[in-house]
Structure formats: C-alpha cells, structure tokens
Design a protein around this motif. Structure first.
Motif, short mmCIF file in Angstrom:
data_model
loop_
_atom_site.label_atom_id
_atom_site.label_comp_id
_atom_site.label_asym_id
_atom_site.label_seq_id
_atom_site.Cartn_x
_atom_site.Cartn_y
_atom_site.Cartn_z
N ARG A 166 0.99 -1.29 0.03
CA ARG A 166 -0.13 0.11 -0.20
C ARG A 166 0.99 1.49 0.01
O ARG A 166 1.97 1.24 0.26
CB ARG A 166 -1.00 0.12 1.17
N ARG A 167 0.12 2.37 -0.29
CA ARG A 167 0.87 3.79 -0.59
C ARG A 167 1.96 3.87 -1.48
O ARG A 167 3.15 4.50 -1.30
CB ARG A 167 1.40 4.12 0.90
N ARG A 168 2.02 3.07 -2.49
CA ARG A 168 2.87 2.89 -3.64
C ARG A 168 2.06 3.45 -4.99
O ARG A 168 2.74 3.34 -6.06
CB ARG A 168 3.57 1.65 -3.74
N GLY A 169 0.75 3.65 -4.95
CA GLY A 169 0.10 4.25 -6.05
C GLY A 169 -0.42 3.09 -6.80
O GLY A 169 -0.73 3.11 -8.07
N LEU A 170 -0.34 1.64 -6.40
CA LEU A 170 -0.87 0.76 -7.04
C LEU A 170 -2.32 0.59 -7.27
O LEU A 170 -2.97 0.14 -8.15
CB LEU A 170 -0.37 -0.64 -6.27
N GLY A 171 -3.19 1.12 -6.04
CA GLY A 171 -4.68 1.00 -6.26
C GLY A 171 -5.01 2.14 -7.42
O GLY A 171 -6.08 1.89 -7.80
N SER A 172 -4.30 3.26 -7.26
CA SER A 172 -4.69 4.23 -8.20
C SER A 172 -4.36 3.66 -9.66
O SER A 172 -5.09 3.77 -10.61
CB SER A 172 -3.94 5.44 -8.21
N LEU A 173 -3.46 2.86 -9.81
CA LEU A 173 -2.90 2.51 -11.02
C LEU A 173 -3.96 1.55 -11.58
O LEU A 173 -4.61 1.41 -12.83
CB LEU A 173 -1.67 1.54 -10.99
N ASP A 197 -12.52 1.98 3.69
CA ASP A 197 -11.23 1.99 3.53
C ASP A 197 -10.97 2.72 2.18
O ASP A 197 -9.79 3.20 2.04
CB ASP A 197 -10.69 0.64 3.65
N GLY A 198 -11.81 2.19 1.26
CA GLY A 198 -11.37 2.57 -0.09
C GLY A 198 -12.35 3.99 -0.59
O GLY A 198 -11.82 4.59 -1.57
N HIS A 199 -12.75 4.56 0.31
CA HIS A 199 -13.34 6.04 0.00
C HIS A 199 -12.26 7.10 -0.25
O HIS A 199 -12.32 7.72 -1.24
CB HIS A 199 -14.23 6.19 1.30
N ALA A 200 -11.07 7.01 0.46
CA ALA A 200 -10.10 8.04 0.27
C ALA A 200 -9.35 7.73 -1.05
O ALA A 200 -9.08 8.69 -1.83
CB ALA A 200 -9.05 7.93 1.17
N LEU A 201 -9.18 6.43 -1.49
CA LEU A 201 -8.84 6.19 -2.83
C LEU A 201 -9.62 6.53 -3.75
O LEU A 201 -9.01 7.27 -4.76
CB LEU A 201 -8.35 4.87 -3.00
N TYR A 202 -10.80 6.40 -3.99
CA TYR A 202 -11.63 6.62 -5.07
C TYR A 202 -11.99 8.21 -5.16
O TYR A 202 -11.91 8.80 -6.18
CB TYR A 202 -12.94 5.85 -4.63
N SER A 203 -11.94 8.93 -3.93
CA SER A 203 -12.08 10.44 -3.90
C SER A 203 -11.05 11.04 -4.54
O SER A 203 -11.37 12.08 -5.08
CB SER A 203 -12.37 10.72 -2.43
N SER A 204 -9.84 10.42 -4.25
CA SER A 204 -8.70 11.09 -4.80
C SER A 204 -8.52 11.05 -6.39
O SER A 204 -7.92 11.87 -7.31
CB SER A 204 -7.26 10.51 -4.39
N LEU A 205 -9.19 9.99 -7.05
CA LEU A 205 -9.18 9.91 -8.25
C LEU A 205 -10.53 10.67 -9.17
O LEU A 205 -10.99 10.27 -10.26
CB LEU A 205 -9.24 8.40 -8.62
N GLY A 206 -11.26 11.29 -8.35
CA GLY A 206 -12.55 12.03 -8.81
C GLY A 206 -14.12 11.52 -8.56
O GLY A 206 -14.92 12.19 -9.14
N TRP A 207 -13.86 10.14 -7.89
CA TRP A 207 -15.26 9.85 -7.64
C TRP A 207 -16.03 10.60 -6.44
O TRP A 207 -15.26 11.19 -5.80
CB TRP A 207 -14.88 8.22 -7.21
N GLN A 208 -17.33 10.46 -6.88
CA GLN A 208 -18.17 11.44 -6.15
C GLN A 208 -19.22 10.44 -5.38
O GLN A 208 -19.69 9.68 -6.02
CB GLN A 208 -18.97 12.63 -6.76
N VAL A 209 -19.35 10.95 -4.17
CA VAL A 209 -20.54 9.99 -3.09
C VAL A 209 -21.91 10.39 -3.81
O VAL A 209 -22.44 11.81 -3.81
CB VAL A 209 -20.30 10.16 -1.99
N VAL A 210 -22.80 9.38 -4.15
CA VAL A 210 -24.06 9.59 -4.32
C VAL A 210 -25.03 9.42 -3.19
O VAL A 210 -25.98 10.12 -2.80
CB VAL A 210 -24.62 8.53 -5.40
#
Length: 224
Positions: A166-173, A197-210
């Motif tokens: 974790r914290r190596r950009g692999l989830g974003s990749l 746990d995934g909320h921070a990753l998705y938010s950083s990539l532009g995902w918005q909560v419905v």
C-alpha cells in the motif's frame, strides 16, 4: 451522461455487479431488486433502489422481516446509523457506512497506465469483465480489481491492495487501468459501491459520493 441522484444509479450498479460476480439476473421488486448469488455466506441479496431520505422505513422492515435464509444480505443506500434500528437483532450490520459513488470516464494517457519499477501490470477480459492484476518481482499479488462495462456505465468491483504494497500508487494504477478499459468499450460513467477504506482512494481519483451504504447480513433467528 448518467444522472447521479436517482435510482438509475442503483440499477446501473446492480446490472454491473451481477456481471462482475456472475450472479443471477435481478428480480425487480416494488422496492428494488432481489439477486440470487448462490455462495456459502452469500446466498442472495436484496438491494433497495431508493437513496438517502427516499429510503422508506416500512419497506426495509417488511423486507428484512421476510428473510429466513442465513447468509442473505441487504444493501440499503442510506447511513447505517439511520437504518440499523429497522433491521432488528437477527442481522449483522456494518456500523461504518460504505458509499455509492460515480465518476465520469475519460481517456487516460498511456504513461498513466505503467506499473512502477519492481511491479508488473497485466489485464485480461473474460465474460465481459475486465480484470487488472499487479504483481511484484516475485509474482506475489500486490493489487487487483475488475470492472464490468454494461453499456453507458461500468461497475468497478473487488478493488484490493495487499497490505505490504500500500501507499505506492498501485490502487490508483488499477483504478485508472480499469476506467480506461471501460471507456474504450464505450462506457461514460463509472459506478461502484465502496468500503470506508476505499473511500479515500476513490475520492482522490475524482469519484463522487451519491449516497452512503448500509450492508447487513442475516445471521438467523438464533442470533436474536
């Protein structure tokens, strides 16, 4: 572009999720959908198509009260702090809300789809589901995920990064790779139901909560 404030987001998620998990087609109910899954600990699930304040307590109580199969799940797109009292003592309820999220899909530059040094990225498609796998130099699982395009929308699912990587950009990749693949197939909007746990990753990539998400599993009458 798919509207992100109405029940069609939930239906889009249901349609993509059943493809991703090879579950049965949904049975449309007055309040949402019933899906046969057929796994130990996950026999099936009821999914309510309303979100937030539009979720009706009477519907949830009626549906939850009708469940008798251990390992049956309920998904409600509202905060568990609100919905938990509607379910009763026979249910395990995740007290942290998940999230129904969407994002517009756009082209991804090729250099953003390259694994960092020491890692290898592989993708393949089977049964309409695109999978991305990142392994380290020894072939050990580092990160993974999959996405199911179903026309204008595509549902990201089972996104995971191993603790040691974790914290190596692999989830974003993984997320960029899946989004790019779905966009190339014509999808315009990404949809997912994410964990806290995934909320921070998705938010950083532009995902918005419905809407927030309540996840609950029936434990049987003995549990109550």
């Amino acid at each position: 572009m798919l509207e992100t404030t109405t029940e069609n987001v939930v239906r889009s998620w249901v349609d993509g999720w059943i493809v991703s998990r090879a579950a049965a087609p949904p049975v449309v109910e007055p309040w949402g959908y019933t899906i046969d899954v057929g796994l130990t600990g996950h026999v099936g699930r009821h999914v309510f198509d309303a979100t937030g304040d539009a979720v009706r307590e009477a519907d949830v109580r009626k549906v939850a009260g009708s469940v008798r199969a251990e390992g049956f799940w309920i998904k409600i797109f509202a905060d568990p702090a609100v919905t938990a009292p509607w379910l009763g003592p026979d249910w395990w309820i995740d007290d942290e809300p998940g999230y129904l999220m969407t994002v517009p899909l756009t082209p991804v530059p090729a250099h953003r789809l390259t694994a960092p040094d020491g890692y290898h990225l592989r993708t393949w498609t089977r049964g309409g589901v695109v999978r991305a796998l990142v392994t380290d130099a020894d072939g050990t699982l580092a990160a993974r995920g999959q996405i199911a395009p179903t026309g204008a929308t595509a549902v990201a699912d089972q996104i995971e990064t191993a603790a040691a990587h974790r914290r190596r950009g692999l989830g974003s990749l993984v997320m960029r790779t899946l989004a790019a693949a779905a966009y190339e197939q014509g999808a315009q909007t990404g949809v997912l139901a994410g964990t806290p746990d995934g909320h921070a990753l998705y938010s950083s990539l532009g995902w918005q909560v419905v809407a927030p998400l309540t996840s609950a599993k029936y434990l049987g009458l003995a549990a109550g």
